[in-house]
Design a protein around this motif. Structure first.
Motif, PDB file in Angstrom:
ATOM      1  N   MET A   1       0.850  -1.183   0.000  1.00 29.63           N
ATOM      2  CA  MET A   1       0.000   0.000   0.000  1.00 29.63           C
ATOM      3  C   MET A   1       0.898   1.249   0.000  1.00 29.63           C
ATOM      4  SD  MET A   1      -2.819   1.035   2.847  1.00 29.63           S
ATOM      5  CE  MET A   1      -4.312   1.128   1.923  1.00 29.63           C
ATOM      6  N   PRO A   2       0.614   2.202  -0.856  1.00 35.96           N
ATOM      7  CA  PRO A   2       1.480   3.386  -0.981  1.00 35.96           C
ATOM      8  C   PRO A   2       1.648   4.180   0.310  1.00 35.96           C
ATOM      9  CG  PRO A   2      -0.063   3.282  -2.797  1.00 35.96           C
ATOM     10  CD  PRO A   2      -0.447   2.209  -1.843  1.00 35.96           C
ATOM     11  N   THR A   3       0.644   4.240   1.172  1.00 38.89           N
ATOM     12  CA  THR A   3       0.807   5.047   2.387  1.00 38.89           C
ATOM     13  C   THR A   3       1.788   4.403   3.365  1.00 38.89           C
ATOM     14  OG1 THR A   3      -1.176   4.064   3.330  1.00 38.89           O
ATOM     15  CG2 THR A   3      -1.424   6.196   2.237  1.00 38.89           C
ATOM     16  N   THR A   4       1.851   3.073   3.399  1.00 40.07           N
ATOM     17  CA  THR A   4       2.838   2.400   4.241  1.00 40.07           C
ATOM     18  C   THR A   4       4.241   2.645   3.689  1.00 40.07           C
ATOM     19  OG1 THR A   4       1.222   0.704   4.794  1.00 40.07           O
ATOM     20  CG2 THR A   4       3.519   0.192   5.242  1.00 40.07           C
ATOM     21  N   LEU A   5       4.354   2.563   2.386  1.00 39.11           N
ATOM     22  CA  LEU A   5       5.636   2.838   1.738  1.00 39.11           C
ATOM     23  C   LEU A   5       6.068   4.278   2.007  1.00 39.11           C
ATOM     24  CD1 LEU A   5       7.972   2.215  -0.212  1.00 39.11           C
ATOM     25  CD2 LEU A   5       6.425   2.819  -2.095  1.00 39.11           C
ATOM     26  N   THR A   6       5.150   5.206   1.830  1.00 40.00           N
ATOM     27  CA  THR A   6       5.511   6.617   2.046  1.00 40.00           C
ATOM     28  C   THR A   6       5.869   6.869   3.499  1.00 40.00           C
ATOM     29  OG1 THR A   6       3.193   7.264   2.313  1.00 40.00           O
ATOM     30  CG2 THR A   6       4.150   7.522   0.135  1.00 40.00           C
ATOM     31  N   ASP A   7       5.151   6.226   4.403  1.00 36.76           N
ATOM     32  CA  ASP A   7       5.466   6.398   5.819  1.00 36.76           C
ATOM     33  C   ASP A   7       6.895   5.933   6.105  1.00 36.76           C
ATOM     34  OD1 ASP A   7       4.678   7.103   8.534  1.00 36.76           O
ATOM     35  OD2 ASP A   7       4.708   4.943   8.942  1.00 36.76           O
ATOM     36  N   ALA A   8       7.265   4.786   5.563  1.00 41.37           N
ATOM     37  CA  ALA A   8       8.624   4.259   5.763  1.00 41.37           C
ATOM     38  C   ALA A   8       9.663   5.202   5.156  1.00 41.37           C
ATOM     39  CB  ALA A   8       8.737   2.867   5.161  1.00 41.37           C
ATOM     40  N   LEU A   9       9.405   5.682   3.945  1.00 44.95           N
ATOM     41  CA  LEU A   9      10.344   6.602   3.295  1.00 44.95           C
ATOM     42  C   LEU A   9      10.459   7.917   4.068  1.00 44.95           C
ATOM     43  CD1 LEU A   9       9.290   5.950  -0.410  1.00 44.95           C
ATOM     44  CD2 LEU A   9      11.530   5.416   0.607  1.00 44.95           C
ATOM     45  N   MET A  10       9.347   8.402   4.565  1.00 43.81           N
ATOM     46  CA  MET A  10       9.374   9.642   5.333  1.00 43.81           C
ATOM     47  C   MET A  10      10.167   9.466   6.632  1.00 43.81           C
ATOM     48  SD  MET A  10       5.477  10.984   4.653  1.00 43.81           S
ATOM     49  CE  MET A  10       5.594  12.429   5.717  1.00 43.81           C
ATOM     50  N   ARG A  11       9.990   8.341   7.286  1.00 41.99           N
ATOM     51  CA  ARG A  11      10.738   8.085   8.527  1.00 41.99           C
ATOM     52  C   ARG A  11      12.240   8.008   8.280  1.00 41.99           C
ATOM     53  NH1 ARG A  11       7.404   6.141  12.988  1.00 41.99           N
ATOM     54  NH2 ARG A  11       5.255   6.207  12.289  1.00 41.99           N
ATOM     55  N   ALA A  18       9.285   9.634  -1.310  1.00 42.46           N
ATOM     56  CA  ALA A  18       7.936   9.406  -0.777  1.00 42.46           C
ATOM     57  C   ALA A  18       6.874  10.139  -1.589  1.00 42.46           C
ATOM     58  CB  ALA A  18       7.882   9.844   0.683  1.00 42.46           C
ATOM     59  N   ILE A  19       7.276  11.181  -2.278  1.00 50.08           N
ATOM     60  CA  ILE A  19       6.322  11.959  -3.078  1.00 50.08           C
ATOM     61  C   ILE A  19       5.721  11.117  -4.202  1.00 50.08           C
ATOM     62  CG2 ILE A  19       6.172  13.863  -4.742  1.00 50.08           C
ATOM     63  CD1 ILE A  19       8.040  15.463  -2.894  1.00 50.08           C
ATOM     64  N   VAL A  20       6.515  10.243  -4.808  1.00 49.80           N
ATOM     65  CA  VAL A  20       6.087   9.487  -5.994  1.00 49.80           C
ATOM     66  C   VAL A  20       4.803   8.682  -5.738  1.00 49.80           C
ATOM     67  CG1 VAL A  20       6.761   7.731  -7.689  1.00 49.80           C
ATOM     68  CG2 VAL A  20       8.418   9.480  -6.956  1.00 49.80           C
ATOM     69  N   PRO A  21       4.744   7.810  -4.739  1.00 49.66           N
ATOM     70  CA  PRO A  21       3.500   7.054  -4.535  1.00 49.66           C
ATOM     71  C   PRO A  21       2.331   7.953  -4.118  1.00 49.66           C
ATOM     72  CG  PRO A  21       5.140   6.433  -2.891  1.00 49.66           C
ATOM     73  CD  PRO A  21       5.808   7.353  -3.849  1.00 49.66           C
ATOM     74  N   LEU A  22       2.627   9.041  -3.433  1.00 52.53           N
ATOM     75  CA  LEU A  22       1.553   9.955  -3.032  1.00 52.53           C
ATOM     76  C   LEU A  22       0.964  10.677  -4.239  1.00 52.53           C
ATOM     77  CD1 LEU A  22       3.209  11.310   0.208  1.00 52.53           C
ATOM     78  CD2 LEU A  22       1.136   9.902   0.084  1.00 52.53           C
ATOM     79  N   LEU A  23       1.801  11.011  -5.199  1.00 52.01           N
ATOM     80  CA  LEU A  23       1.293  11.629  -6.429  1.00 52.01           C
ATOM     81  C   LEU A  23       0.436  10.645  -7.228  1.00 52.01           C
ATOM     82  CD1 LEU A  23       4.336  13.780  -7.617  1.00 52.01           C
ATOM     83  CD2 LEU A  23       2.154  14.589  -6.663  1.00 52.01           C
ATOM     84  N   LYS A  24       0.756   9.348  -7.117  1.00 57.12           N
ATOM     85  CA  LYS A  24      -0.065   8.335  -7.781  1.00 57.12           C
ATOM     86  C   LYS A  24      -1.464   8.292  -7.162  1.00 57.12           C
ATOM     87  CE  LYS A  24       3.708   5.406  -9.354  1.00 57.12           C
ATOM     88  NZ  LYS A  24       4.402   4.116  -9.219  1.00 57.12           N
ATOM     89  N   ILE A  25      -1.526   8.404  -5.842  1.00 59.11           N
ATOM     90  CA  ILE A  25      -2.828   8.448  -5.163  1.00 59.11           C
ATOM     91  C   ILE A  25      -3.587   9.698  -5.599  1.00 59.11           C
ATOM     92  CG2 ILE A  25      -3.989   8.745  -2.939  1.00 59.11           C
ATOM     93  CD1 ILE A  25      -1.711   7.050  -1.707  1.00 59.11           C
ATOM     94  N   LYS A  26      -2.897  10.817  -5.638  1.00 57.79           N
ATOM     95  CA  LYS A  26      -3.526  12.076  -6.043  1.00 57.79           C
ATOM     96  C   LYS A  26      -4.085  11.963  -7.463  1.00 57.79           C
ATOM     97  CE  LYS A  26      -2.474  17.042  -6.312  1.00 57.79           C
ATOM     98  NZ  LYS A  26      -1.460  18.079  -6.022  1.00 57.79           N
ATOM     99  N   ALA A  27      -3.317  11.389  -8.375  1.00 58.51           N
ATOM    100  CA  ALA A  27      -3.747  11.259  -9.770  1.00 58.51           C
ATOM    101  C   ALA A  27      -4.931  10.309  -9.909  1.00 58.51           C
ATOM    102  CB  ALA A  27      -2.575  10.780 -10.629  1.00 58.51           C
ATOM    103  N   ALA A  28      -4.981   9.288  -9.065  1.00 55.10           N
ATOM    104  CA  ALA A  28      -6.045   8.279  -9.156  1.00 55.10           C
ATOM    105  C   ALA A  28      -7.240   8.585  -8.254  1.00 55.10           C
ATOM    106  CB  ALA A  28      -5.467   6.913  -8.807  1.00 55.10           C
ATOM    107  N   GLU A  43      -5.013  11.917   4.926  1.00 54.98           N
ATOM    108  CA  GLU A  43      -3.665  11.492   5.319  1.00 54.98           C
ATOM    109  C   GLU A  43      -2.702  11.530   4.135  1.00 54.98           C
ATOM    110  OE1 GLU A  43      -3.581   7.778   7.452  1.00 54.98           O
ATOM    111  OE2 GLU A  43      -5.242   8.415   8.734  1.00 54.98           O
ATOM    112  N   ALA A  44      -3.163  11.111   2.971  1.00 56.03           N
ATOM    113  CA  ALA A  44      -2.305  11.112   1.786  1.00 56.03           C
ATOM    114  C   ALA A  44      -1.893  12.541   1.428  1.00 56.03           C
ATOM    115  CB  ALA A  44      -3.008  10.449   0.609  1.00 56.03           C
ATOM    116  N   TYR A  45      -2.855  13.465   1.423  1.00 54.61           N
ATOM    117  CA  TYR A  45      -2.537  14.861   1.108  1.00 54.61           C
ATOM    118  C   TYR A  45      -1.699  15.509   2.214  1.00 54.61           C
ATOM    119  CZ  TYR A  45      -5.354  15.056  -3.112  1.00 54.61           C
ATOM    120  OH  TYR A  45      -5.839  14.863  -4.383  1.00 54.61           O
ATOM    121  N   GLN A  46      -1.949  15.133   3.444  1.00 55.92           N
ATOM    122  CA  GLN A  46      -1.144  15.660   4.551  1.00 55.92           C
ATOM    123  C   GLN A  46       0.306  15.190   4.417  1.00 55.92           C
ATOM    124  OE1 GLN A  46      -2.782  14.773   8.421  1.00 55.92           O
ATOM    125  NE2 GLN A  46      -1.130  15.777   9.514  1.00 55.92           N
ATOM    126  N   ARG A  47       0.493  13.927   4.105  1.00 52.42           N
ATOM    127  CA  ARG A  47       1.848  13.397   3.904  1.00 52.42           C
ATOM    128  C   ARG A  47       2.519  14.039   2.691  1.00 52.42           C
ATOM    129  NH1 ARG A  47       0.383   7.187   5.313  1.00 52.42           N
ATOM    130  NH2 ARG A  47       0.692   7.364   7.558  1.00 52.42           N
TER     131      ARG A  47
END
Length: 187
Positions: A1-11, A18-28, A43-47
């Motif tokens: 799941m992209p938010t778990t991935l982004t959380d790990a990358l952000m940590r 981390a921006i890449v998977p979040l932009l995919k969520i935004k686009a979809a 949460e996705a937009y906040q991240r």
């Protein structure tokens, strides 16, 4: 799941990755809206806003924090974070407004009063800054930030030419022996 991935990358501090998977969520978003809750998108937009803030893309951070607020208009942390982005972008009035909203929704946090006080101080609104520093001091039950806050407040009193009050703060027992905060040139 992209938010778990982004959380790990952000940590790990890898915000640009981390921006890449979040932009995919935004686009979809339009395609997947019915499958996910509003809190997922908030949460996705906040991240995404946080990642953009950390990579100095302050305008984009402001935009995405604003979208996060569309999903939850009472989220104190998003208001605070957007305030930081506004401040980094030189928009002090908007930063102060967002810090104020964050405090209104969730009062009692030292860091929020401190941020608002510092933004007010940058604007030269020293009396208002003094009020926020005083609120922060009152909220600082463990006295972990009180020394710094008292120095900040003392400096504002000084800027206003209220030297008696400035001396009272800068000679406070919590400040006297802290030369790294208020050394001889400060006194």
């Amino acid at each position: 799941m992209p938010t778990t991935l982004t959380d790990a990358l952000m940590r790990l501090g890898k915000y640009e990755h981390a921006i890449v998977p979040l932009l995919k969520i935004k686009a979809a978003q339009k395609k997947i809206e019915k499958d996910y809750s509003p809190s997922f998108f908030r949460e996705a937009y906040q991240r995404l806003g946080r990642c953009e803030y950390e990579t100095k893309a302050h305008e984009k951070a402001i935009e995405d924090y604003s979208t996060a607020l569309d999903f939850d208009k009472r989220n104190a942390e998003v208001f605070y974070a957007r305030g930081q982005a506004y401040e980094a972008n030189g928009q002090l009035d908007k930063a102060i407004e967002d810090y104020g909203k964050s405090i209104e929704i969730e009062p009692g946090f030292v860091y929020k009063y401190l941020a608002k006080g510092m933004a007010l101080e940058k604007k030269g609104e020293f009396l208002k800054a003094i009020n926020e520093y005083s609120n922060a001091i009152d909220a600082d039950k463990e006295l972990s930030n009180s020394t710094r806050l008292i120095v900040q407040r003392g400096n504002c009193w000084y800027q206003l030419g209220r030297y008696e009050k400035s001396i009272k703060d800068l000679d406070h027992d919590l400040v006297k022996d802290k030369n790294e905060l208020c050394g001889p040139e400060c006194r």
